[in-house]
Structure formats: C-alpha cells, structure tokens
Write a protein that holds these residues in place. Sequence first.
Motif, PDB file in Angstrom:
ATOM      1  N   GLU A 288     -14.616 -60.413  30.891  1.00 29.81           N
ATOM      2  CA  GLU A 288     -13.288 -60.966  30.812  1.00 29.81           C
ATOM      3  C   GLU A 288     -12.638 -60.335  29.461  1.00 29.81           C
ATOM      4  O   GLU A 288     -13.315 -59.575  28.725  1.00 29.81           O
ATOM      5  CB  GLU A 288     -13.466 -62.248  30.787  1.00 29.81           C
ATOM      6  N   PRO A 289     -11.148 -60.183  29.693  1.00 27.21           N
ATOM      7  CA  PRO A 289     -10.116 -60.515  30.727  1.00 27.21           C
ATOM      8  C   PRO A 289     -10.187 -59.652  32.040  1.00 27.21           C
ATOM      9  O   PRO A 289     -10.535 -58.234  31.620  1.00 27.21           O
ATOM     10  CB  PRO A 289      -9.117 -60.647  30.208  1.00 27.21           C
ATOM     11  N   PRO A 290      -9.976 -60.024  33.144  1.00 25.19           N
ATOM     12  CA  PRO A 290      -9.860 -59.171  34.227  1.00 25.19           C
ATOM     13  C   PRO A 290      -8.993 -57.950  34.222  1.00 25.19           C
ATOM     14  O   PRO A 290      -9.375 -56.652  34.707  1.00 25.19           O
ATOM     15  CB  PRO A 290      -9.263 -59.942  35.357  1.00 25.19           C
TER      16      PRO A 290
END
Length: 316
Positions: A288-290
């Motif tokens: 993460e983050p995407p």
Amino acid sequence: MKAGRLVSILLLLQTRGRMTAAQLAEELEVSVRTVYRDVEALGAAGVPLYGDAGHAGGYRLLDGYRTRLTGLTADEAEALFLAGAPGPAAELGLGSVLAAAQLKVRAALPAELRAHADRVSGRFHLDAPGWYAQAEQTPHLSAVADAVWNNRVLHIVYRRWRTPTDVERRLEPYGLVLKAGRWYVVAGPGPRTFRVDQILELTASDEEFERPGQFDLAGYWAAYQRDFHERLYQGEAVVRLAPGVRIARAVNIREETGGWTLATVPVESTDHALGEFLRMGADVEVLEPPELRERLAATVARLAEMYGNSGAHGGH
C-alpha cells in the motif's frame, strides 16, 4: 603577537621536549631568525631553556621545569567547543586559536592524561559530510559568525526555493549550526532557520540586538528537526521486506514466515518513494498505497521490456 609566540614556544618545548629552531619556526609559521630572537628573550626572562648543537641538537627546557602560564583567552575558550571539528573551526576563522587552545590544554594535563589524549586524537577523526556531498561555498560564514559572537544585526539578500526566490531579510543571528557539512544560521525574529550558503549578499550593521535570555540553540534545533521530519514525511507505505533487510525509519514492524517482515514506512511523496523502493530491487514489496504499487509495477514492466529487447538494439 610576540607575547603569545613566546608562550607558544614555551608550551611546545614543555609538551614535546627537544625541538630545533627550524621545527619551532615551521610550527609557529615564522622565520628561524625570529625563533632565535624569541629564545633569547625567554632566556633573558629567566626561563631555564638550553640549546644543544649538533645533528641531534635543539632547544629544551631544564628537566622538571613546567610553566603554569596556561590561561586560555576568550577566543581560545570558544574554539575549544569545536575541538572535535578542526575543519569547521577553520571555516569560522578560528583555526589558529583552536591550535593554541589545544596546546595550552595539553600542556596543563598530567603526563598520563596527556598520553591518553594523544592516543585518542591519533585514533579518532571526525569527518561529518557524506561521501558524495559537494563542498558548499559559504563566503559569508565568517561575517555571520562575527555577528553571532557580537549580537549584531545583519541585512541579507537570501535565495529561497519558492518565488520570489531572492528576498531581503533583516536577521538577528542567535547561533550557527553545522549539519551534515552544511551551515545554518538560526536568527530572529521568530526564530527562523537560514542556509548560510544561500546568502547572496550580506551587509553587517553596527546595530546591536538583545539575544533572548532563555533561548536554547540545541533545544531549538532538536525541535526544528522534529518538525522538519513531520512535514517531510506526510504519507506512508506498507511494505514487505526480505530477510535481513531493514529501513531505519520503519515502524510497526511485524515478523512473517520465512524471515520476511511487514512494516510501515513514512514517505515524502509517491515520486520520492518510487525511486527509493526501486533502488531496493526485489528486497521490498510495496503493498500500500495502491497508487504507489501500481506505479512500481508499471515501471518494472517498462524496464523488463527495455532490457528484454536489448539484443535487438545490439544487432543494429
């Protein structure tokens, strides 16, 4: 000054033993003839100093003689706080007084402590800047330091990163900080922090200011650094790290099977984190983050395509 030079000769002979006129001249950066005159002056003052001729000759003090004339001047006392950093001391114009202060302190030490001090100085050396950091040009450093010592107001033209880039400022300089080879001046009102190498023009003033009595330079700098890091790392990434791999600022570290670890890493921005994690190669997986994970995957795919076609380029 002659008086200071006579004291230096006396302390040099006291701490180092026999020295030739040429050695003394080189140490004091004077002529050999000047050393001869100074030695005569010391003898006339009653100092038991003897000169031996021949290949192994030189000047020496009578065995057992020690002077108590080791008082430090104000400049030398200030310079002692920079005794571990001779380079920065020289940048501030304190190189010569630092050398004189160290000589006086060494002369005042008992023999066993003096030997220990020599062992330490011969085995440890401080060189703070990083390997790949270019030396910063700080032509106004001495003037800033003088204003700090004497509580004098400075008027400067300063280059900052945002527009307008070149601005005029009136500074009440409280102190100087050397961080990773770069000088910063902490100045009021505020206080605020300025990079000395970004001062384009400087005008010294006769105007004096009153330094806040409760101002703590070390405490201010510690708080400034904490605030800087809080502003710098405004995002975070969740990553998996290969066995044995660590990131210094990682938090919430949790062990996984196979020696891998799960951690949260503060990051400046997606662009900065992209470069940082790419340098780590297969030792890190971003979860993460995407957005960051997708950009890493896309970059790796482009690299794979580029290097996968390297044979075709070689055939042209």
